[in-house]
Design a protein around this motif. Structure first.
Motif, PDB file in Angstrom:
ATOM      1  N   THR A 160       1.093  -1.443  -0.484  1.00 26.89           N
ATOM      2  CA  THR A 160      -0.035  -0.088   0.680  1.00 26.89           C
ATOM      3  C   THR A 160       0.675   1.571  -0.428  1.00 26.89           C
ATOM      4  O   THR A 160       2.459   1.267   0.238  1.00 26.89           O
ATOM      5  N   THR A 161      -0.055   2.214  -0.066  1.00 26.80           N
ATOM      6  CA  THR A 161       0.968   3.276  -0.042  1.00 26.80           C
ATOM      7  C   THR A 161      -0.124   4.823   0.493  1.00 26.80           C
ATOM      8  O   THR A 161      -1.664   4.065   1.152  1.00 26.80           O
ATOM      9  N   PHE A 162      -0.053   6.008   0.455  1.00 23.38           N
ATOM     10  CA  PHE A 162      -0.531   7.215   1.274  1.00 23.38           C
ATOM     11  C   PHE A 162      -0.881   8.374   0.217  1.00 23.38           C
ATOM     12  O   PHE A 162       0.477   8.323  -0.523  1.00 23.38           O
ATOM     13  N   PRO A 163      -1.691   9.020   0.272  1.00 20.01           N
ATOM     14  CA  PRO A 163      -1.727   9.783  -0.783  1.00 20.01           C
ATOM     15  C   PRO A 163      -1.395  11.286  -0.210  1.00 20.01           C
ATOM     16  O   PRO A 163      -0.896  11.953   0.732  1.00 20.01           O
ATOM     17  N   TYR A 164      -0.761  12.461  -1.606  1.00 17.60           N
ATOM     18  CA  TYR A 164       0.100  13.319  -0.499  1.00 17.60           C
ATOM     19  C   TYR A 164      -1.841  14.327  -1.311  1.00 17.60           C
ATOM     20  O   TYR A 164      -1.799  14.613  -2.398  1.00 17.60           O
ATOM     21  N   PHE A 165      -2.167  15.396  -0.363  1.00 22.15           N
ATOM     22  CA  PHE A 165      -3.250  15.653  -0.995  1.00 22.15           C
ATOM     23  C   PHE A 165      -3.010  16.761  -1.620  1.00 22.15           C
ATOM     24  O   PHE A 165      -2.522  18.264  -0.757  1.00 22.15           O
ATOM     25  N   ALA A 237       3.506  -3.884   3.571  1.00 24.80           N
ATOM     26  CA  ALA A 237       4.377  -2.995   3.190  1.00 24.80           C
ATOM     27  C   ALA A 237       4.192  -1.898   2.813  1.00 24.80           C
ATOM     28  O   ALA A 237       3.084  -1.423   1.529  1.00 24.80           O
ATOM     29  N   TYR A 238       4.653  -1.118   2.826  1.00 22.21           N
ATOM     30  CA  TYR A 238       4.596   0.412   3.140  1.00 22.21           C
ATOM     31  C   TYR A 238       5.336   1.234   2.122  1.00 22.21           C
ATOM     32  O   TYR A 238       6.521   1.001   2.014  1.00 22.21           O
ATOM     33  N   VAL A 239       4.676   1.387   0.763  1.00 17.93           N
ATOM     34  CA  VAL A 239       5.520   1.708  -0.253  1.00 17.93           C
ATOM     35  C   VAL A 239       5.389   3.237  -1.062  1.00 17.93           C
ATOM     36  O   VAL A 239       4.647   3.118  -2.008  1.00 17.93           O
ATOM     37  N   PRO A 240       6.398   3.999  -0.294  1.00 15.80           N
ATOM     38  CA  PRO A 240       6.539   5.613  -0.380  1.00 15.80           C
ATOM     39  C   PRO A 240       6.456   5.947  -1.664  1.00 15.80           C
ATOM     40  O   PRO A 240       6.125   6.798  -2.282  1.00 15.80           O
ATOM     41  N   GLU A 241       7.182   5.078  -2.573  1.00 14.13           N
ATOM     42  CA  GLU A 241       7.699   5.118  -3.860  1.00 14.13           C
ATOM     43  C   GLU A 241       6.282   5.118  -4.895  1.00 14.13           C
ATOM     44  O   GLU A 241       6.313   5.905  -6.016  1.00 14.13           O
ATOM     45  N   SER A 242       5.662   4.597  -4.241  1.00 17.67           N
ATOM     46  CA  SER A 242       3.763   4.522  -5.273  1.00 17.67           C
ATOM     47  C   SER A 242       3.142   5.393  -4.718  1.00 17.67           C
ATOM     48  O   SER A 242       2.231   5.374  -5.145  1.00 17.67           O
ATOM     49  N   VAL A 243       3.245   6.914  -4.087  1.00 19.04           N
ATOM     50  CA  VAL A 243       2.929   7.798  -3.900  1.00 19.04           C
ATOM     51  C   VAL A 243       2.071   8.621  -4.882  1.00 19.04           C
ATOM     52  O   VAL A 243       2.239   9.115  -5.708  1.00 19.04           O
ATOM     53  N   VAL A 244       0.647   8.624  -4.042  1.00 14.76           N
ATOM     54  CA  VAL A 244      -0.316   9.343  -5.563  1.00 14.76           C
ATOM     55  C   VAL A 244      -0.805  10.020  -5.470  1.00 14.76           C
ATOM     56  O   VAL A 244      -0.794  10.364  -3.791  1.00 14.76           O
TER      57      VAL A 244
END
Length: 362
Positions: A160-165, A237-244
């Motif tokens: 997973t990742t987490f978004p930038y608002f 698994a957190y993937v910051p490279e996949s940020v949306v």
């Protein structure tokens, strides 16, 4: 004699409050220290992948979002949108962007998004990996490739990742940007990391028939899939490279509804989150008030109590894509708003989500 006792009592209360403020200061100082997330997933995945795209209504920048999902560097994937009916206003956008879609056929008691995901999983069971993505997500070209990489290691149950608002309106859209950094912080800890349903991948074997039926009754896909992953004794698994990016034109009304919904969903699964949040953000707000009062009325040396706030301001500005002075005020207000939000969220028994209402406590 009475005056002497009163003086001792006042002095004791003063030193008690002072000791409490110092203790809060030290804990907040520790929490504000910068931490680096060092995990980086490598490898070249080759999963036959289905990207499940639940759609309801027309999100802000929907066409741009759909185009970004189609333009991925990863080749072995197919996008499948899921809609409630062809009368949904999103349908024309889905068609014009050349994306296939199916009608939501799941009749369970879960939320519309959960039922849409369950429909796709049941209809298309011949894929190696599945990805859930929200229609308000704008992805870069390597989003899918990076998101699938952790699944090469079978000890990882979900990726997973987490978004930038990205703020597209006034003050409250900027407030949402800063709010999102709390989620990033949670993702960087093995204790608090969770599967964010806006961008989440898993291998075929995560669900069986029973767990899929149970999932279809859930309100929150994030929490249900995270719970399933942990029940399988797998890692998140957190993937910051996949940020949306989520382009957010929020005003007060939209942000308030969104933030209370997120908080009440969390509290419906974990009451401990309420007490931890009140302790964490309440103490931060108390430290700010104490720093002002002590530095003004006692000694300028107490200005040192502002150090955790300054460190958090610096940390936030490093994360921001657009550095604006208004975020200084936002960072000051955040702890006070979190406390209010936790109190309101703890009393919320029902949420509104994309035109439907759901009970959190069945």
């Amino acid at each position: 004699m009475t005056q002497l006792i009163l003086d001792y009592l006042i002095e004791g209360i003063y030193y008690f409050i002072l000791a409490l403020i110092v203790l809060i200061f030290l804990s907040q100082l520790y929490l504000s220290l910068p931490r680096k997330f060092r995990k980086k997933y490598i490898g070249t995945p080759d999963f036959k992948t289905l990207v499940i795209l639940p759609c309801k209504g027309v999100d802000y920048t929907l066409d741009e979002n759909l185009k970004s999902l189609k333009d991925q560097s990863y080749g072995n994937y197919k996008i499948m949108a899921v809609i409630d009916s062809e009368d949904d206003p999103a349908t024309d956008h889905i068609r014009s962007n050349g994306i296939e879609y199916v009608i939501n056929e799941c009749q369970s008691g879960g939320s519309g998004k959960v039922r849409a995901i369950a429909t796709a999983l049941r209809k298309f069971d011949d894929y190696d990996a599945y990805v859930i993505v929200d229609s308000d997500v704008l992805a870069d070209r390597n989003w899918l490739l990076n998101l699938l990489r952790p699944l090469i290691d079978e000890s990882n149950g979900i990726s997973t990742t987490f978004p930038y608002f990205e703020p597209k309106n006034g003050f409250w859209s900027k407030f949402k940007t800063a709010w999102g950094f709390v989620g990033v912080g949670m993702m960087q800890s093995d204790i608090t990391v969770f599967g964010w349903g806006g961008s989440l991948a898993f291998r075929k074997g995560l669900f069986d028939e029973k767990s899929l039926n149970d999932f279809a009754e859930a309100v929150s896909d994030d929490m249900a899939i995270t719970d399933l992953c942990r029940a399988r004794e797998k890692k998140v698994a957190y993937v910051p490279e996949s940020v949306v990016t989520i382009n957010s034109p929020d005003d007060w009304h939209v942000f308030r509804e969104w933030s209370i919904r997120q908080t009440s969903l969390l509290l419906s699964k974990s009451r401990n989150a309420y007490y931890i949040g009140i302790l964490l953000y309440g103490s931060s707000a108390l430290l700010f008030i104490g720093a002002i009062l002590l530095s003004v009325f006692v000694s300028a040396y107490f200005l040192v109590l502002f150090i955790p706030l300054i460190m958090n301001e610096i940390k936030m500005f490093k994360r921001l894509r657009s550095k604006q002075a208004i975020y200084i005020l936002v960072q000051i207000l955040l702890p006070f708003f979190y406390v209010w939000n936790l109190v309101v969220g703890s009393k919320t028994k029902e949420i509104a989500w994309r035109g439907n209402r759901y009970s959190l406590y069945k």
